[in-house]
Design a protein around this motif. Structure first.
Motif, PDB file in Angstrom:
ATOM      1  N   THR A  15       1.158  -0.748  -0.376  1.00 39.52           N
ATOM      2  CA  THR A  15      -0.012  -0.105  -0.096  1.00 39.52           C
ATOM      3  C   THR A  15       0.502   1.257  -0.003  1.00 39.52           C
ATOM      4  OG1 THR A  15      -2.243  -1.035   1.438  1.00 39.52           O
ATOM      5  CG2 THR A  15      -1.912   1.569   0.721  1.00 39.52           C
ATOM      6  N   ILE A  16       2.423   1.314   0.633  1.00 35.80           N
ATOM      7  CA  ILE A  16       3.154   2.175   0.814  1.00 35.80           C
ATOM      8  C   ILE A  16       3.682   2.681  -0.465  1.00 35.80           C
ATOM      9  CG2 ILE A  16       4.921   3.505   1.751  1.00 35.80           C
ATOM     10  CD1 ILE A  16       3.823   1.593   4.704  1.00 35.80           C
ATOM     11  N   LEU A  17       4.025   1.203  -1.077  1.00 38.07           N
ATOM     12  CA  LEU A  17       4.839   1.404  -2.314  1.00 38.07           C
ATOM     13  C   LEU A  17       3.635   2.244  -3.247  1.00 38.07           C
ATOM     14  CD1 LEU A  17       7.531  -1.661  -1.742  1.00 38.07           C
ATOM     15  CD2 LEU A  17       7.904   0.987  -1.884  1.00 38.07           C
ATOM     16  N   THR A  18       2.169   1.738  -3.051  1.00 42.18           N
ATOM     17  CA  THR A  18       2.030   2.238  -4.902  1.00 42.18           C
ATOM     18  C   THR A  18       1.096   3.199  -4.134  1.00 42.18           C
ATOM     19  OG1 THR A  18       0.254   0.833  -3.659  1.00 42.18           O
ATOM     20  CG2 THR A  18       1.174  -0.532  -5.605  1.00 42.18           C
ATOM     21  N   SER A  19       0.741   4.209  -3.279  1.00 41.93           N
ATOM     22  CA  SER A  19       0.780   5.230  -2.802  1.00 41.93           C
ATOM     23  C   SER A  19       1.381   6.185  -3.484  1.00 41.93           C
ATOM     24  CB  SER A  19      -0.305   5.480  -1.091  1.00 41.93           C
ATOM     25  OG  SER A  19       1.377   5.512  -0.526  1.00 41.93           O
ATOM     26  N   GLY A  20       2.493   6.549  -3.511  1.00 46.71           N
ATOM     27  CA  GLY A  20       3.439   7.121  -3.589  1.00 46.71           C
ATOM     28  C   GLY A  20       2.797   8.464  -3.103  1.00 46.71           C
ATOM     29  N   TYR A  21       2.418   8.833  -1.485  1.00 44.99           N
ATOM     30  CA  TYR A  21       2.495   9.302  -0.380  1.00 44.99           C
ATOM     31  C   TYR A  21       1.286  11.206  -1.218  1.00 44.99           C
ATOM     32  CZ  TYR A  21       5.412   6.113   2.368  1.00 44.99           C
ATOM     33  OH  TYR A  21       6.339   6.097   3.078  1.00 44.99           O
ATOM     34  N   GLY A  22       0.449  10.523  -1.822  1.00 43.66           N
ATOM     35  CA  GLY A  22      -0.231  11.451  -2.334  1.00 43.66           C
ATOM     36  C   GLY A  22       0.969  12.307  -4.035  1.00 43.66           C
ATOM     37  N   TYR A  23       2.151  12.125  -4.201  1.00 47.36           N
ATOM     38  CA  TYR A  23       2.860  12.707  -4.495  1.00 47.36           C
ATOM     39  C   TYR A  23       2.756  12.421  -5.932  1.00 47.36           C
ATOM     40  CZ  TYR A  23       6.692  14.895  -6.695  1.00 47.36           C
ATOM     41  OH  TYR A  23       7.749  16.295  -6.904  1.00 47.36           O
ATOM     42  N   SER A  24       2.054  13.006  -6.955  1.00 44.37           N
ATOM     43  CA  SER A  24       2.254  12.939  -8.126  1.00 44.37           C
ATOM     44  C   SER A  24       3.411  12.428  -8.985  1.00 44.37           C
ATOM     45  CB  SER A  24       1.294  14.140  -9.515  1.00 44.37           C
ATOM     46  OG  SER A  24       2.145  15.359  -9.995  1.00 44.37           O
ATOM     47  N   ASP A  25       3.319  11.110 -10.171  1.00 40.71           N
ATOM     48  CA  ASP A  25       4.563  11.025 -10.975  1.00 40.71           C
ATOM     49  C   ASP A  25       4.987  11.883 -11.454  1.00 40.71           C
ATOM     50  OD1 ASP A  25       6.886   9.854 -12.270  1.00 40.71           O
ATOM     51  OD2 ASP A  25       5.722   8.220 -12.503  1.00 40.71           O
ATOM     52  N   ALA A  26       6.131  12.961 -12.383  1.00 38.75           N
ATOM     53  CA  ALA A  26       5.653  14.194 -13.311  1.00 38.75           C
ATOM     54  C   ALA A  26       5.789  13.282 -14.176  1.00 38.75           C
ATOM     55  CB  ALA A  26       7.135  14.624 -12.860  1.00 38.75           C
ATOM     56  N   ASN A  32       1.049  18.415 -18.603  1.00 38.10           N
ATOM     57  CA  ASN A  32       2.019  19.707 -17.820  1.00 38.10           C
ATOM     58  C   ASN A  32       0.562  20.878 -18.567  1.00 38.10           C
ATOM     59  OD1 ASN A  32       3.586  18.248 -19.923  1.00 38.10           O
ATOM     60  ND2 ASN A  32       4.444  19.938 -21.172  1.00 38.10           N
ATOM     61  N   ASP A  33      -0.321  20.779 -18.388  1.00 37.55           N
ATOM     62  CA  ASP A  33      -1.449  21.772 -18.404  1.00 37.55           C
ATOM     63  C   ASP A  33      -1.130  22.318 -17.119  1.00 37.55           C
ATOM     64  OD1 ASP A  33      -4.086  21.059 -16.370  1.00 37.55           O
ATOM     65  OD2 ASP A  33      -3.295  18.653 -17.244  1.00 37.55           O
ATOM     66  N   ASP A  40       0.232  21.037  -8.103  1.00 35.69           N
ATOM     67  CA  ASP A  40       1.172  20.343  -7.761  1.00 35.69           C
ATOM     68  C   ASP A  40       2.184  20.915  -7.611  1.00 35.69           C
ATOM     69  OD1 ASP A  40       0.765  17.961  -9.270  1.00 35.69           O
ATOM     70  OD2 ASP A  40       1.766  17.958 -11.374  1.00 35.69           O
ATOM     71  N   GLY A  41       2.296  22.519  -7.856  1.00 32.64           N
ATOM     72  CA  GLY A  41       3.370  23.332  -7.257  1.00 32.64           C
ATOM     73  C   GLY A  41       2.653  23.936  -5.612  1.00 32.64           C
ATOM     74  N   LEU A  42       0.829  24.038  -5.899  1.00 33.22           N
ATOM     75  CA  LEU A  42       0.839  24.643  -4.237  1.00 33.22           C
ATOM     76  C   LEU A  42       1.090  22.725  -2.979  1.00 33.22           C
ATOM     77  CD1 LEU A  42      -2.693  26.328  -5.892  1.00 33.22           C
ATOM     78  CD2 LEU A  42      -0.618  27.164  -4.760  1.00 33.22           C
ATOM     79  N   TYR A  43       0.557  21.469  -4.081  1.00 31.78           N
ATOM     80  CA  TYR A  43       0.469  19.985  -2.716  1.00 31.78           C
ATOM     81  C   TYR A  43       2.072  20.290  -2.754  1.00 31.78           C
ATOM     82  CZ  TYR A  43       0.023  16.104  -1.209  1.00 31.78           C
ATOM     83  OH  TYR A  43       0.555  15.149  -0.703  1.00 31.78           O
ATOM     84  N   ASP A  44       3.051  20.663  -3.799  1.00 27.85           N
ATOM     85  CA  ASP A  44       4.196  20.171  -3.206  1.00 27.85           C
ATOM     86  C   ASP A  44       4.919  21.353  -2.242  1.00 27.85           C
ATOM     87  OD1 ASP A  44       4.032  18.015  -4.759  1.00 27.85           O
ATOM     88  OD2 ASP A  44       5.360  18.898  -6.823  1.00 27.85           O
ATOM     89  N   GLY A  45       4.363  23.053  -2.235  1.00 31.49           N
ATOM     90  CA  GLY A  45       5.274  23.791  -1.824  1.00 31.49           C
ATOM     91  C   GLY A  45       4.666  23.358  -0.184  1.00 31.49           C
ATOM     92  N   LYS A  46       2.954  22.985   0.482  1.00 28.06           N
ATOM     93  CA  LYS A  46       2.717  22.774   1.360  1.00 28.06           C
ATOM     94  C   LYS A  46       3.379  21.551   2.039  1.00 28.06           C
ATOM     95  CE  LYS A  46      -1.592  24.829   0.761  1.00 28.06           C
ATOM     96  NZ  LYS A  46      -3.090  24.644   0.978  1.00 28.06           N
ATOM     97  N   GLU A  53      11.870  18.138 -11.804  1.00 30.09           N
ATOM     98  CA  GLU A  53      11.523  17.403 -13.095  1.00 30.09           C
ATOM     99  C   GLU A  53      10.438  18.404 -13.265  1.00 30.09           C
ATOM    100  OE1 GLU A  53      10.375  13.109 -14.994  1.00 30.09           O
ATOM    101  OE2 GLU A  53      10.229  13.534 -12.008  1.00 30.09           O
ATOM    102  N   LEU A  54       8.912  18.596 -12.159  1.00 28.20           N
ATOM    103  CA  LEU A  54       8.023  19.119 -12.137  1.00 28.20           C
ATOM    104  C   LEU A  54       8.362  20.382 -13.110  1.00 28.20           C
ATOM    105  CD1 LEU A  54       6.035  17.892 -10.064  1.00 28.20           C
ATOM    106  CD2 LEU A  54       5.070  17.646 -12.422  1.00 28.20           C
ATOM    107  N   TYR A  55       8.917  21.397 -12.775  1.00 26.99           N
ATOM    108  CA  TYR A  55       9.232  22.736 -12.869  1.00 26.99           C
ATOM    109  C   TYR A  55       9.784  22.268 -14.752  1.00 26.99           C
ATOM    110  CZ  TYR A  55      12.129  27.083 -13.462  1.00 26.99           C
ATOM    111  OH  TYR A  55      12.511  28.198 -13.789  1.00 26.99           O
ATOM    112  N   GLY A  56      10.947  21.299 -14.641  1.00 27.12           N
ATOM    113  CA  GLY A  56      11.324  21.483 -15.922  1.00 27.12           C
ATOM    114  C   GLY A  56      10.324  21.183 -17.015  1.00 27.12           C
TER     115      GLY A  56
END
Length: 88
Positions: A15-26, A32-33, A40-46, A53-56
């Motif tokens: 469960t832990i390995l497949t959940s990604g802790y709520g983080y999206s795989d870029a 890139n919409d 993603d930026g708001l979530y990651d900032g918090k 990678e997402l910045y790119g």
């Protein structure tokens, strides 16, 4: 009894390995919409470190949202949030 405990531990690890802790795989994410990059930026900032990678993929949309999300966390200043975006 030990078999049940082992199966429980295995289930938790899966469960832990497949959940990604709520983080999206870029790479599998949103294509890139703007709305997804901003979310993603708001979530990651918090909750997460700045993603080069997402910045790119998203550019300033991700960066600006990251700063906004980071600054919404109590005690964070703009300088602290901007320093979190520096590549190691």
């Amino acid at each position: 009894m030990q078999k049940i405990e082992i199966l429980t531990v295995v289930a938790i690890v899966i469960t832990i390995l497949t959940s990604g802790y709520g983080y999206s795989d870029a790479s599998a994410s949103h294509g890139n919409d703007t709305a997804s990059c901003e979310n993603d930026g708001l979530y990651d900032g918090k909750n997460n470190p700045f993603s080069q990678e997402l910045y790119g993929m998203c550019g300033d949309t991700y960066y600006d949202a990251y700063i906004e999300g980071c600054m919404s966390v109590g005690g964070n200043t703009r300088d602290v949030c901007e320093s979190a975006t520096d590549a190691d």
